[in-house]
Design an enzyme around this catalytic site. Structure first.
Site, PDB file in Angstrom:
ATOM      1  N   ASP A  66       4.789 -11.370   1.169  1.00  0.00           N
ATOM      2  CA  ASP A  66       3.382 -11.685   1.463  1.00  0.00           C
ATOM      3  C   ASP A  66       2.987 -13.048   0.919  1.00  0.00           C
ATOM      4  OD1 ASP A  66       3.603 -10.909  -1.197  1.00  0.00           O
ATOM      5  OD2 ASP A  66       2.412  -9.101  -0.974  1.00  0.00           O
ATOM      6  N   ASP A 135      -3.612   0.428  -6.759  1.00  0.00           N
ATOM      7  CA  ASP A 135      -4.255   1.244  -5.718  1.00  0.00           C
ATOM      8  C   ASP A 135      -3.237   1.778  -4.704  1.00  0.00           C
ATOM      9  OD1 ASP A 135      -3.581  -1.016  -4.302  1.00  0.00           O
ATOM     10  OD2 ASP A 135      -5.605  -1.473  -3.603  1.00  0.00           O
ATOM     11  N   HIS A 137      -0.863  -0.051  -3.178  1.00  0.00           N
ATOM     12  CA  HIS A 137      -0.420  -0.949  -2.100  1.00  0.00           C
ATOM     13  C   HIS A 137       1.031  -1.379  -2.267  1.00  0.00           C
ATOM     14  CE1 HIS A 137      -2.140  -4.517  -4.559  1.00  0.00           C
ATOM     15  NE2 HIS A 137      -0.866  -4.794  -4.427  1.00  0.00           N
ATOM     16  N   GLU A 142      -3.069  -2.732   1.823  1.00  0.00           N
ATOM     17  CA  GLU A 142      -4.079  -2.007   1.055  1.00  0.00           C
ATOM     18  C   GLU A 142      -4.315  -0.621   1.652  1.00  0.00           C
ATOM     19  OE1 GLU A 142      -4.752  -3.086  -1.711  1.00  0.00           O
ATOM     20  OE2 GLU A 142      -5.795  -5.001  -1.803  1.00  0.00           O
TER      21      GLU A 142
HETATM   22  C1  GLP Z   1       0.653  -7.990  -5.766  1.00  0.00           C
HETATM   23  C2  GLP Z   1       1.817  -8.104  -4.794  1.00  0.00           C
HETATM   24  C3  GLP Z   1       2.623  -6.830  -4.738  1.00  0.00           C
HETATM   25  C4  GLP Z   1       2.935  -6.340  -6.132  1.00  0.00           C
HETATM   26  C5  GLP Z   1       1.649  -6.056  -6.859  1.00  0.00           C
HETATM   27  C6  GLP Z   1       1.854  -5.499  -8.249  1.00  0.00           C
HETATM   28  O1  GLP Z   1      -0.462  -7.428  -5.226  1.00  0.00           O
HETATM   29  N1  GLP Z   1       1.359  -8.443  -3.486  1.00  0.00           N
HETATM   30  O2  GLP Z   1       3.808  -7.068  -4.004  1.00  0.00           O
HETATM   31  O3  GLP Z   1       3.724  -5.183  -6.071  1.00  0.00           O
HETATM   32  O4  GLP Z   1       0.961  -7.290  -6.972  1.00  0.00           O
HETATM   33  O5  GLP Z   1       2.023  -6.533  -9.171  1.00  0.00           O
HETATM   34  P1  GLP Z   1       2.478  -6.353 -10.663  1.00  0.00           P
HETATM   35  O6  GLP Z   1       3.945  -6.112 -10.606  1.00  0.00           O
HETATM   36  O7  GLP Z   1       2.141  -7.652 -11.326  1.00  0.00           O
HETATM   37  O8  GLP Z   1       1.736  -5.207 -11.220  1.00  0.00           O
END
Ligand code: GLP
Length: 259
Positions: A66, A135, A137, A142
């Site tokens: 993304d 959440d 995702h 989302e």
């Molecule tokens: C972002 C990314 C996700 C990732 C999420 C969790 O939203 N788009 O791909 O899994 O963060 O991030 P973290 O690993 O920092 O908790």
């Protein structure tokens, strides 16, 4: 779906690195890379193996999940920069073989379709690393995301914008829109490796692994996939009802069977 509950974050990082290493050593591999803090330890471990154990990524291609819309690839906040700084520049992976959706493309719809085609043209992703949002995702899919969605624009929830504000100067700077691989796109990868550590992920993990298959928890889409490894530390696993069974099944795993 195999759920692996490990005693420390270091164990999680090593286990994920083992999966990636075996794919990379087997031949030219297509890697699916996730951003966020969670996979950074695994990337660091892979970089160590590159330095100390001749693990080469020179024949690999990589696709990101993304990207923020309106943030240039070169900017400090882009996910492309994040992956470059935390992985690509630490190994011998050619930067020209690392692809992310272009969040500044003039025609975002065309860019989304182009990105899906590029993954398919590369032969599909061999191993897809995934984190999980608080959440539920995956990528930036989302709650409410179609379980078969393709790469497209999504609007971030306020919760996700708050969670990701640490990467920006002020919370208001977090973009509202992103281009993300869809759940259908992600689930075409041959092996999904979802990583979660820390108690803040426990509810999302429980919903993804043991909750109903539902767009309400986008990460539950992994339940459809024939080859998923969910690699957790004890805190992230703390709300799983079948945790004892997962531990037992992992202990009983035949030595010839890898993740
Ligand atoms: C972002 C990314 C996700 C990732 C999420 C969790 O939203 N788009 O791909 O899994 O963060 O991030 P973290 O690993 O920092 O908790």
């Amino acid at each position: 779906m195999e759920v692996v509950i490990l005693g420390s974050v270091d164990d999680v990082d090593r286990t994920v690195a083992d999966v990636v290493e075996s794919v990379v050593r087997a031949g030219p591999a297509v890697l699916g890379l996730a951003t966020g803090s969670t996979p950074v330890g695994a990337y660091t471990e892979l970089a160590r193996r590159h330095r100390e154990q001749d693990l080469s990524f020179a024949r690999c291609t990589a696709f990101l999940l993304d990207e923020y819309i309106g943030i240039s690839t070169e900017s400090e906040q882009s996910y492309f920069t994040f992956i470059r700084d935390n992985f690509v520049d630490l190994v011998d992976l050619d930067g020209a073989s690392v692809f992310s959706p272009d969040g500044e493309a003039a025609d975002i719809g065309a860019e989304a379709r182009r990105f899906d085609s590029a993954i398919a043209d590369a032969g599909g992703v061999d191993v897809q690393i995934l984190g999980i949002g608080s959440d539920g995702h995956l990528g930036f899919n989302e709650p409410g995301s179609s379980l078969r969605s393709r790469t497209r624009v999504k609007t971030l929830t306020e919760q996700t914008r708050r969670d990701n504000a640490r990467f920006f100067a002020t919370p208001d700077d977090v973009p509202h829109h992103v281009l993300t691989q869809g759940l259908g796109t992600i689930c075409e990868a041959r092996h999904l490796v979802l990583i979660a550590t820390g108690a803040a992920k426990a509810d999302a993990v429980a919903a993804a692994v043991e909750g109903p298959l539902s767009a309400f928890c986008p990460a539950s889409a992994i339940q459809w996939h024939p080859h998923v490894s969910v690699v957790l530390d004890e805190s992230a696993a703390s709300k799983l009802k079948l945790a004892d069974y997962y531990r037992y099944a992992y202990e009983q795993k035949p030595s010839w069977q890898s993740l």
